[in-house]
Write an enzyme that holds these catalytic residues in place. Structure first.
Site, mmCIF file in Angstrom:
data_model
loop_
_atom_site.group_PDB
_atom_site.id
_atom_site.type_symbol
_atom_site.label_atom_id
_atom_site.label_comp_id
_atom_site.label_asym_id
_atom_site.label_seq_id
_atom_site.Cartn_x
_atom_site.Cartn_y
_atom_site.Cartn_z
ATOM 1 N N ARG A 55 -9.438 0.519 2.732
ATOM 2 C CA ARG A 55 -8.343 1.312 2.170
ATOM 3 C C ARG A 55 -7.057 0.479 2.156
ATOM 4 N NH1 ARG A 55 -3.247 2.886 3.084
ATOM 5 N NH2 ARG A 55 -3.710 3.231 5.296
ATOM 6 N N HIS A 59 -1.234 2.136 14.126
ATOM 7 C CA HIS A 59 -1.621 1.382 12.931
ATOM 8 C C HIS A 59 -0.620 0.236 12.818
ATOM 9 C CE1 HIS A 59 -2.872 1.066 8.573
ATOM 10 N NE2 HIS A 59 -1.666 0.534 8.506
ATOM 11 N N CYS A 78 1.718 -7.583 2.672
ATOM 12 C CA CYS A 78 2.838 -6.653 2.588
ATOM 13 C C CYS A 78 3.570 -6.959 1.288
ATOM 14 C CB CYS A 78 3.759 -6.852 3.787
ATOM 15 S SG CYS A 78 5.293 -5.925 3.688
ATOM 16 N N ASN A 111 -2.884 -6.041 7.875
ATOM 17 C CA ASN A 111 -3.182 -5.293 9.088
ATOM 18 C C ASN A 111 -3.592 -6.272 10.195
ATOM 19 O OD1 ASN A 111 -3.456 -2.183 8.304
ATOM 20 N ND2 ASN A 111 -4.241 -3.386 6.598
#
Lengths: 310, 310
Positions: free
Chosen positions: A13, A207, A240, A249
């Protein structure tokens, strides 16, 4: 008996939605199956957003329907609103994650709503979900909880306000997201403490992004504050949009190595997890693959807590 | 008033000795001057070892002689034995770092001595240094304190034994080095506590590698145990001979970002530090440059403690 830490793989995702090309559905399904086969207990497999906005997520319903047949893994989907939640429910998702940006600027840019308006949307989502015959968990995810590339510093009080609103809306769990990766360990501890003081154990996950290289240090800070649930992405997929060249991540492989080395049990077979990188690479050959453990190799001093306990 | 953390830049020593090509002396001197101008308080500029073994270090005497003229910076050199210590003294080094491998296998491979024999050599070094008219500090550096690629797991008791031997030998300070980067945060805390219990505040620094991506998490663990002195390398230069593709020392830029974000003062100007990468790249164009902060850019939420206090 070692304590369990839950790792939720969000590469399919959060990782893919930043990718420059689209991973074919069949490869994506194979990749998710390989991650599940490595023992990852939770996978966020897609996002129920308009395909026009994020074409990489156009096959989410199909992917969810296939993934929920995998044994022993919780399948999570992002749903930004009631419509997305309904689609996730219909596809059979075990859990949805509904984002609420803590910062006004990010909230407007990303969801075209104020944080308060989005908290109200979460309340509608929860009410609808609770009225359905099948149970589906709802997580409220506080985006930009540790800084925002638009608004800058995000006050802890604003995070507490949104998290409290989500708890009142009746979500099963609340997560805190360092969406742009500006957080540092002392801040992680402060914010986790403040949110827990407000909503108790409903605060579950972190997260984290590795934009500044502090991802695992921030995870350690959360771990020390009692957080036992972390999102991460295979190969640190993601990046990003506001930081060209930055990694995305936190890297699942390195996170698992850290947790298991420290004596926590993740249930994840690190070798199988690393092997799943090949499928990712086949599906997105141009995407950079991060992660130190896969490059260096698992050292022979590694004694996974999970495997020893098995 | 923010608390000070001392960063020792070891790129010109630990970073360069792994490099595939040799950095020209003039570039090296310029690079060291740029690091000092960014406010880095300590720089390990070279190693007094036979040039046949490590050709990159052949100009160490010349480099030390030049570097000690830079204002406000402690110049450190590695010296594996009395001969190296004498050469470092002659060149004017402010401090020498004498390595002792904790693991037998690494000690034999690297120094051709047992750990006990090398501790005895350190005692000879200290005795000689104390007899000289000029003061020069002696640090005993416990290599492979958190794992060894030859011997595997390194028992904490072995680290305590070597550290105690170094303290008895009269060194000014003891450092613990994760030479191959196998350490994890819980281990860092355990070993730091055990060594401090044995030798008290003479335990000063941590030297960490980012082989497995845990470098900054390990630094955080040390920080939480009261360690206030860290080695690191610009651009994470270094690598590990036993882990192809692995990054080397922890990245100075990311470490400084973490420390200053957390409210510690390093005295280092992060922008100037990042600018020094250009000189490194000019001198070693083929070497990979690590570091997330330089790639992502310093976020505008960054408020350096050092600059605010200035």
């Amino acid at each position: 008996m070692s304590e369990t830490v839950t790792v939720c793989e969000v590469g399919p995702r959060d990782g893919l939605q930043m990718a420059k090309t689209i991973m074919p559905t069949a490869v994506k399904a194979r990749w998710i199956a390989a991650i599940a086969a490595a023992g990852v207990p939770e996978i966020e497999v897609g996002s129920f957003v308009p395909p026009k906005l994020i074409p990489q997520m156009a096959d989410t319903a199909e992917i969810v329907r296939e993934a929920v047949r995998l044994p022993g893994v919780q399948i999570v989907a992002l749903a930004p609103n009631l419509r997305g939640a309904q689609n996730a429910y219909e596809a059979g998702a075990h859990r949805i994650s509904v984002p609420v940006s803590v910062s006004e600027g990010h909230s407007r840019a990303n969801l075209n709503r104020t944080p308060a308006e989005q908290v109200a949307e979460v309340a509608r989502v929860v009410a609808w979900v609770r009225a359905q015959p099948r149970a589906m968990q709802v997580e409220g995810a506080c985006s930009t909880a540790f800084g925002c590339s638009i608004d800058g510093v995000v006050p802890t009080a604003a995070v507490v306000r949104v998290a409290s609103g989500l708890a009142e809306a009746g979500v099963d769990s609340v997560g805190l997201a360092d969406t742009v990766g500006y957080g540092h360990p002392a801040q992680i501890k402060d914010v986790v403490r403040a949110v827990r003081a407000a909503i108790g154990p409903r605060l579950e996950g972190l997260h984290l992004h590795d934009t500044m290289g502090l991802g695992l240090a921030n995870a350690l800070a959360g771990l020390e504050e009692g957080i036992r649930s972390f999102d991460s992405a295979l190969a640190g997929l993601g990046g990003c949009p506001f930081a060209p060249g930055a990694s995305g991540n936190i890297v699942t492989e390195d996170l698992v190595f850290m947790l298991e080395s420290m004596g926590f049990s993740t249930g994840i077979d690190l070798e199988k997890l690393i092997a799943a990188r090949a499928i990712l690479h086949a599906g997105l050959p141009a995407e950079p693959m991060h992660g130190n453990v896969p490059k260096a190799g698992i050292p022979r001093t590694y004694h996974p807590a999970g495997r020893a306990a098995a």
